[in-house]
Design an enzyme around this catalytic site. Structure first.
Site, PDB file in Angstrom:
ATOM      1  N   ASP A 153      -8.019  -4.005  -1.042  1.00 32.95           N
ATOM      2  CA  ASP A 153      -8.239  -4.029  -2.323  1.00 32.95           C
ATOM      3  C   ASP A 153      -8.212  -5.551  -2.654  1.00 32.95           C
ATOM      4  O   ASP A 153      -9.096  -6.161  -3.555  1.00 32.95           O
ATOM      5  CB  ASP A 153      -7.630  -3.290  -3.398  1.00 32.95           C
ATOM      6  CG  ASP A 153      -7.830  -1.960  -3.135  1.00 32.95           C
ATOM      7  OD1 ASP A 153      -8.787  -1.331  -2.909  1.00 32.95           O
ATOM      8  OD2 ASP A 153      -6.798  -1.267  -2.867  1.00 32.95           O
ATOM      9  N   HIS A 179       0.991  -1.102  -0.170  1.00 32.36           N
ATOM     10  CA  HIS A 179       0.087  -0.122  -0.176  1.00 32.36           C
ATOM     11  C   HIS A 179       1.058   1.177   0.039  1.00 32.36           C
ATOM     12  O   HIS A 179       2.096   1.217   0.629  1.00 32.36           O
ATOM     13  CB  HIS A 179      -0.958  -0.250   1.037  1.00 32.36           C
ATOM     14  CG  HIS A 179      -2.009   0.999   1.029  1.00 32.36           C
ATOM     15  ND1 HIS A 179      -1.889   2.310   1.334  1.00 32.36           N
ATOM     16  CD2 HIS A 179      -3.321   1.001   0.570  1.00 32.36           C
ATOM     17  CE1 HIS A 179      -3.052   2.971   1.234  1.00 32.36           C
ATOM     18  NE2 HIS A 179      -3.933   2.182   0.756  1.00 32.36           N
TER      19      HIS A 179
END
Length: 427
Positions: free
Chosen positions: A362, A305
């Site tokens: 995600d 991330h």
């Protein structure tokens, strides 16, 4: 005594105050830098720049911390509801039972959209991307609700905020229905916020729709995990649009447009596409090897991330939710089996551990949404639905911030210096 930072430029020293928040890194207040030195700072992407003060969301990427108004995201996702989190983001405190009941009642009474919006939808091609529809329809709300566009009136700001939170699920469901050629369903105020959205999306007029409690809870959790994420690209876009005095509906449309970018809101779709490319669990070692090969362009999507250099705290909740949804729906699909096996391998592989490439939110959300029945074209729409709450809270905070000015980033100019015009026949 306030700490100061000394800036040395051309042999002269300039002192600037260092500001401290309630938690997190200090910031150097350079508002007077240009006036005093004639120089700007250079920070592409504003990754080292605090653009505002905010009391809403705090992130510590190194430690994997995400707090909404001080409450850890894991606790909110496990114990709270999306409507409760929405109230928290908007008002700063968790609601009492009466306050939550009143908030639910207010939102449910704003879920319908103007009937002429149904005609507006017919202006789009049948194969229009749902995010294209969302951008257009949300922006058009300002043409239907003139009585809540005065940003200087606190009452109108509140009404606009409630309308946006309430109507976005209706518009999102209509975008889906339009794409598959099914009739729009009106909201049902007897259902929860999330249950109502599921019914408007998957229900049909010909028969009653029963909301599956496990799916409703999973969707509510997904909405909570995506509700706000500090000053990300789309939130910064909403604030930048709002800084000009634009009406709230236009600001939200700007946020939706920014979220549509694959580097921002499309990550869960990319992760699911990657799982389809891998296909079956037995092919995972091949793709793991490719991911480690610096000369291979393949990258594992849904891992790591931009902010979190530790485990994404939202992913911990999603990891549990994946299994709950699979068990409820009795899912048997190689793609889902591949996701679970890839997660297991990555969490135990020294390469991924060393580089802190942990599964992020995600990676899981795309798998869950696909299992529930959403096409990939709707993934970013669902992200926008949830993030509207954060955008609205951030927009309200910006409007009432006395330090807020119209956004005006500077630049490092590298083009030609001044030159004279030459007539076309002499060039």
């Amino acid at each position: 005594m306030t700490d100061t930072a000394t800036f040395d430029l051309a042999g002269k020293n300039f002192d600037y105050p260092v500001l401290s928040g309630s938690v997190g890194p200090d910031v150097v207040d350079i508002r007077k830098l240009y006036g005093q030195t004639g120089a700007f700072t250079y920070d592409p992407g504003f990754t080292s720049t605090a653009s505002c003060r905010s009391e809403i969301t705090y992130i510590d990427g190194d430690e994997g911390v995400l707090l909404h108004r001080g409450y850890p995201i894991g606790e909110l996702a496990e114990k709270s509801s999306f409507m409760e989190v929405a109230y928290l983001l908007l008002n700063g405190e968790l609601p009492s039972a009466d306050e939550l009941s009143g908030f639910n009642h207010t939102i449910s009474r704003h879920t319908m959209v103007h009937e002429q919006l149904a005609t507006f939808f017919r202006g789009f091609r049948r194969d229009a991307h749902p995010m294209a529809i969302m951008c257009g329809v949300v922006g058009a709300l300002s043409a239907f609700y003139h009585d809540s566009t005065d940003i200087h009136d606190p009452q109108q700001r509140m009404i606009a905020s409630h309308r946006l939170i309430a109507k976005i699920p209706t518009i999102a469901a209509m975008a889906y229905k339009y794409s598959v050629g099914q009739p729009f369903l009106y909201p049902d105020n007897s259902l929860s916020y999330t249950g109502n959205f599921l019914r408007m999306t998957f229900g049909v007029p010909a028969e009653p729709y029963e909301v599956n409690p496990a799916i409703e809870r999973a969707m509510d959790r997904i909405f909570i995990l995506h509700a706000d994420h500090e000053q990300n690209a789309s939130t910064s876009t909403v604030r930048l649009a709002g800084s000009s005095g634009a009406n709230p509906f236009a600001c939200m449309a700007a946020g939706i447009a920014c979220l549509w970018g694959p580097a921002h809101g499309g990550a869960n779709e990319a992760a699911l596409n990657m799982l389809h490319e891998i296909g079956t669990p037995d092919r995972i070692p091949e793709f793991i090897a490719r991911a480690k090969d610096k000369n291979d362009p393949f990258r594992l999507m849904g891992f790591g991330h931009r902010v979190y250099k530790n485990y994404d705290p939202r992913a911990t909740v999603m990891q549990k939710t994946v299994r709950e949804v699979f068990e409820t729906l009795n899912v048997s699909d190689p793609v889902f089996e591949t996701a679970l096996k890839l997660e297991e391998i990555a969490l135990n592989d020294p390469y991924f551990i060393e580089k802190k490439l942990f599964p992020n939110v995600d990676f899981y959300s795309g798998v869950i949404l696909s299992a529930i029945g959403f096409p990939t074209s709707m993934f970013t729409v669902l992200f926008a639905l949830a993030r509207t709450v954060g955008w609205v809270a951030q927009w309200n905070e910006m409007i009432t911030d006395p330090d807020q000015k119209i956004g005006r980033p500077r630049q490092l100019y590298t083009g030609p210096t001044q030159r004279s015009y030459v007539a076309v026949g002499e060039r």
